[in-house]
Design a protein around this motif. Structure first.
Motif, PDB file in Angstrom:
ATOM      1  N   UNK A 292       1.462  -0.916  13.045  1.00 36.53           N
ATOM      2  CA  UNK A 292       1.288  -2.024  12.286  1.00 36.53           C
ATOM      3  C   UNK A 292      -0.188  -2.641  12.902  1.00 36.53           C
ATOM      4  N   UNK A 293      -1.342  -2.960  12.426  1.00 36.25           N
ATOM      5  CA  UNK A 293      -2.395  -3.822  12.724  1.00 36.25           C
ATOM      6  C   UNK A 293      -1.927  -5.322  11.958  1.00 36.25           C
TER       7      UNK A 293
ATOM      8  N   UNK B 152       1.008  -0.934  -0.237  1.00 33.39           N
ATOM      9  CA  UNK B 152      -0.267   0.226   0.214  1.00 33.39           C
ATOM     10  C   UNK B 152       0.535   1.170   0.248  1.00 33.39           C
ATOM     11  N   UNK B 153       0.517   2.666  -0.255  1.00 32.96           N
ATOM     12  CA  UNK B 153       1.167   3.867  -0.686  1.00 32.96           C
ATOM     13  C   UNK B 153       0.151   4.286   1.144  1.00 32.96           C
ATOM     14  N   UNK B 154       1.368   4.023   2.380  1.00 29.40           N
ATOM     15  CA  UNK B 154       0.832   4.140   2.853  1.00 29.40           C
ATOM     16  C   UNK B 154       2.106   5.275   3.627  1.00 29.40           C
ATOM     17  N   UNK B 155       2.550   6.294   3.769  1.00 32.04           N
ATOM     18  CA  UNK B 155       3.605   6.578   4.592  1.00 32.04           C
ATOM     19  C   UNK B 155       3.585   6.055   5.888  1.00 32.04           C
ATOM     20  N   UNK B 156       2.591   5.847   7.006  1.00 36.60           N
ATOM     21  CA  UNK B 156       3.407   5.091   8.081  1.00 36.60           C
ATOM     22  C   UNK B 156       3.754   3.625   8.323  1.00 36.60           C
ATOM     23  N   UNK B 157       3.154   2.763   6.852  1.00 36.76           N
ATOM     24  CA  UNK B 157       3.257   1.585   6.755  1.00 36.76           C
ATOM     25  C   UNK B 157       4.529   1.317   5.940  1.00 36.76           C
ATOM     26  N   UNK B 158       4.786   2.695   4.548  1.00 32.22           N
ATOM     27  CA  UNK B 158       6.273   2.838   4.766  1.00 32.22           C
ATOM     28  C   UNK B 158       8.131   2.749   5.681  1.00 32.22           C
ATOM     29  N   UNK B 159       7.196   3.994   6.713  1.00 28.81           N
ATOM     30  CA  UNK B 159       8.078   4.300   7.609  1.00 28.81           C
ATOM     31  C   UNK B 159       9.269   2.968   8.773  1.00 28.81           C
ATOM     32  N   UNK B 160       6.840   2.379   8.925  1.00 27.00           N
ATOM     33  CA  UNK B 160       7.100   0.897   9.755  1.00 27.00           C
ATOM     34  C   UNK B 160       8.015  -0.149   8.696  1.00 27.00           C
ATOM     35  N   UNK B 161       8.118  -0.283   7.733  1.00 27.53           N
ATOM     36  CA  UNK B 161       8.703  -1.482   6.981  1.00 27.53           C
ATOM     37  C   UNK B 161      10.147  -0.836   6.973  1.00 27.53           C
ATOM     38  N   UNK B 162      10.462   0.444   7.008  1.00 30.72           N
ATOM     39  CA  UNK B 162      12.013   0.691   6.922  1.00 30.72           C
ATOM     40  C   UNK B 162      12.830   0.306   8.260  1.00 30.72           C
ATOM     41  N   UNK B 163      11.483   0.924   9.610  1.00 30.10           N
ATOM     42  CA  UNK B 163      12.099   0.544  10.941  1.00 30.10           C
ATOM     43  C   UNK B 163      12.644  -0.948  11.553  1.00 30.10           C
ATOM     44  N   UNK B 164      11.431  -1.699  10.835  1.00 33.23           N
ATOM     45  CA  UNK B 164      11.152  -3.170  11.025  1.00 33.23           C
ATOM     46  C   UNK B 164      12.263  -4.014  10.100  1.00 33.23           C
TER      47      UNK B 164
ATOM     48  N   UNK C 193      -1.223 -17.224  10.823  1.00 33.94           N
ATOM     49  CA  UNK C 193      -1.243 -15.961  10.306  1.00 33.94           C
ATOM     50  C   UNK C 193      -0.764 -14.829  10.696  1.00 33.94           C
ATOM     51  N   UNK C 194      -0.114 -14.058   9.422  1.00 36.17           N
ATOM     52  CA  UNK C 194       0.411 -12.282  10.201  1.00 36.17           C
ATOM     53  C   UNK C 194       0.215 -11.706   9.074  1.00 36.17           C
ATOM     54  N   UNK C 195      -0.870 -10.531   9.017  1.00 35.05           N
ATOM     55  CA  UNK C 195      -0.938  -9.996   7.195  1.00 35.05           C
ATOM     56  C   UNK C 195      -0.929  -8.571   7.708  1.00 35.05           C
ATOM     57  N   UNK C 196      -0.576  -8.029   7.953  1.00 33.39           N
ATOM     58  CA  UNK C 196      -0.185  -7.070   7.356  1.00 33.39           C
ATOM     59  C   UNK C 196      -0.889  -6.098   6.393  1.00 33.39           C
ATOM     60  N   UNK C 197      -2.396  -6.037   6.721  1.00 33.55           N
ATOM     61  CA  UNK C 197      -3.398  -5.352   5.393  1.00 33.55           C
ATOM     62  C   UNK C 197      -3.768  -3.791   6.288  1.00 33.55           C
ATOM     63  N   UNK C 198      -4.019  -3.689   7.783  1.00 35.11           N
ATOM     64  CA  UNK C 198      -4.328  -2.948   7.565  1.00 35.11           C
ATOM     65  C   UNK C 198      -5.402  -2.575   8.707  1.00 35.11           C
TER      66      UNK C 198
END
Ligand SMILES: Cc1cc2nc3c(=O)[nH]c(=O)nc-3n(C[C@H](O)[C@H](O)[C@H](O)COP(=O)(O)OP(=O)(O)OC[C@H]3O[C@@H](n4cnc5c(N)ncnc54)[C@H](O)[C@@H]3O)c2cc1C
Length: 420
Positions: A273-274, A84-96, A314-319
């Motif tokens: 992230x949820x 997803x183009x979501x700033x919070x997800x992108x930042x979370x992904x980078x920190x992860x 399952x671990x589904x990061x989809x918002x």
């Protein structure tokens, strides 16, 4: 000891309820505000119910990024990030990605051990006080492996680290594994057994805790979503809810996956992230294993709860959403006969899948501590796969923080300001 404060706990999941319990026990006046109605289901409700000191490796560990990328290609994999183009997800992904290091394990594993072991003690205490209403079972946990490669990986990785940290892990062959749960036929090569792990029936635990809070005269405000805050001089003066404003001395943020959203207007970014997970509960299983098991390759958790048997994964990061992806539920069902050949997919016919949103921080460690810019707001969220295990210790830690005494477990790695 600072006593007799008015404390508002925001969020009535297992973590918020645990905070309310330990705060009220110290003589504070506690108000718990919850968005949903009384008796609402929480993320703990359909969980696997493990209280698991064996989980000493945080989710953010070396290899997880590559594994996640590989699994993303498969609709039936246990881990999925919906692009997803979501700033919070992108930042979370980078920190992860930045947290998936050996240093993160070295730093986090001893703290996870301490948190889990202290919380386990609290569960035993709570069970003794409540006549074990919530079915605390001290039966250990078996991580079942179908392949030699996985068993070697588990014994050199998790089992080795756990033993080094003083959490006993036994590597067992197929015969010794079968001997620990003779009632169920298993098609596995071996397992890692953690005798100290235990499990509860989580919906009963939530109900027991809620009843204890009523006895402690905790004030519940249901159907009261947090809508904003009134601040004054670096402190929270009041929390605003759909049913009006509540002033207090201290505020606990225990909104699970909704915690970042609840802080809107405070200028604080809490990366989270949820992580959706599913479970299926067989009310009359054809066989009831004695102990909980993890299908290690498939990442499916199996828990006997009373006479019922629950399978979760399952671990589904989809918002934040309530969508149920049938292919992910099917992935859980299909794994069961591979490990327990007496079961068939038909056993699950008509079973309604449950889902819950785990609040996942990027480094796999919860947030517990005071916020830098709002000195009377305390984080109690982000427990990811360990929110049941760590509910009670999180509650006790919030009481430690408010009492300004030495925390039961060191808080540095849990600092809610750690990502800036
Ligand atoms: C399939 C699955 C299996 C799991 N198995 C285990 C396990 O075996 N062991 C383990 O330790 N953990 C397990 N977990 C993880 C664990 O369930 C969670 O970490 C834990 O339940 C999170 O609790 P919480 O109180 O932080 O969040 P929640 O239960 O989500 O509670 C947050 C509360 O905040 C409320 N809220 C939201 N917005 C607002 C608002 N604006 N105002 C007021 N209230 C609000 C919500 O209604 C909710 O009641 C599992 C999770 C899943 C999905």
């Amino acid at each position: 000891m600072a006593q007799g404060k008015h404390i508002v706990v925001c969020g009535g999941g297992i973590v918020g309820l645990s905070c309310a319990y330990y705060l009220a026990r110290e003589g504070h006046r506690v108000t718990l505000i919850e968005r949903d109605a009384e008796g609402h289901d929480t993320c703990a409700g359909g969980s696997a119910g493990y209280v698991s000191p064996s989980h000493v490796i945080p989710l953010a560990a070396p290899g997880m990024v590559m594994l996640g990328l590989k699994w993303m290609m498969s609709p039936r994999s246990p881990f999925y990030i919906k692009p997803r183009l979501d700033a919070d997800l992108l930042r979370w992904g980078w920190l992860f990605w930045r947290s998936c290091t050996q240093q993160n394990i070295d730093r986090s594993a001893p703290i996870l051990r301490d948190l889990c072991l202290e919380s386990r003690k609290l569960f035993v205490e709570l069970a003794a006080g409540a006549g074990n209403d919530f079915q605390l079972e001290q039966q250990g946990l078996l991580n079942l492996c179908k392949t030699q490669e996985k068993l070697d990986h588990e014994s050199h990785g998790l089992a080795h680290l756990a033993n080094e940290l003083g959490v006993e892990a036994q590597v067992l062959d197929a015969k010794a594994t079968a001997a620990l749960d003779p009632g169920v036929k298993m098609d596995v090569l071996g397992s890692v057994y953690f005798p100290i792990d235990c499990h509860i029936t989580p919906r009963r635990f939530v109900a027991t805790l809620s009843a204890m809070l009523k006895q402690q005269r905790v004030e519940f405000r249901f159907n009261s979503p947090v809508t904003g805050w009134r601040t004054s001089g670096g402190r929270i003066a009041a929390v605003q809810t759909a049913l009006g404003e509540i002033e207090a001395d201290e505020f606990i943020l225990a909104g699970g996956s909704w915690s970042p959203g609840m802080m809107q207007g405070l200028g604080v970014r809490l990366p989270m992230q949820a992580g959706k997970g599913y479970s299926l509960t067989l009310e009359n299983p054809r066989i009831l294993p004695k102990r909980p098991h993890i299908f290690t390759e498939a990442r499916v958790a199996v828990t006997p709860m009373g006479k019922t048997l629950r399978f979760g994964g399952t671990m589904e990061i989809s918002g934040i959403n309530r969508d149920v992806r049938p292919e992910r539920v099917q992935q859980i069902i299909e794994q069961v006969p591979r490990y327990f050949p007496e079961f068939t997919p038909a056993d699950f016919a008509g079973v309604k899948p449950w889902h819950g949103l785990r609040p996942v921080s990027p480094d796999g460690m919860p947030y517990v501590g005071r916020f830098r810019n709002h000195s009377n707001l305390i984080a109690a969220c982000g427990h990811a796969m360990l929110g049941v295990t760590l509910g009670p210790i999180t509650g006790l830690l919030t009481a430690d923080i408010i009492a300004e005494r030495k925390p039961t477990v060191a808080l540095e790695t849990l600092n809610p300001n750690r990502f800036g």
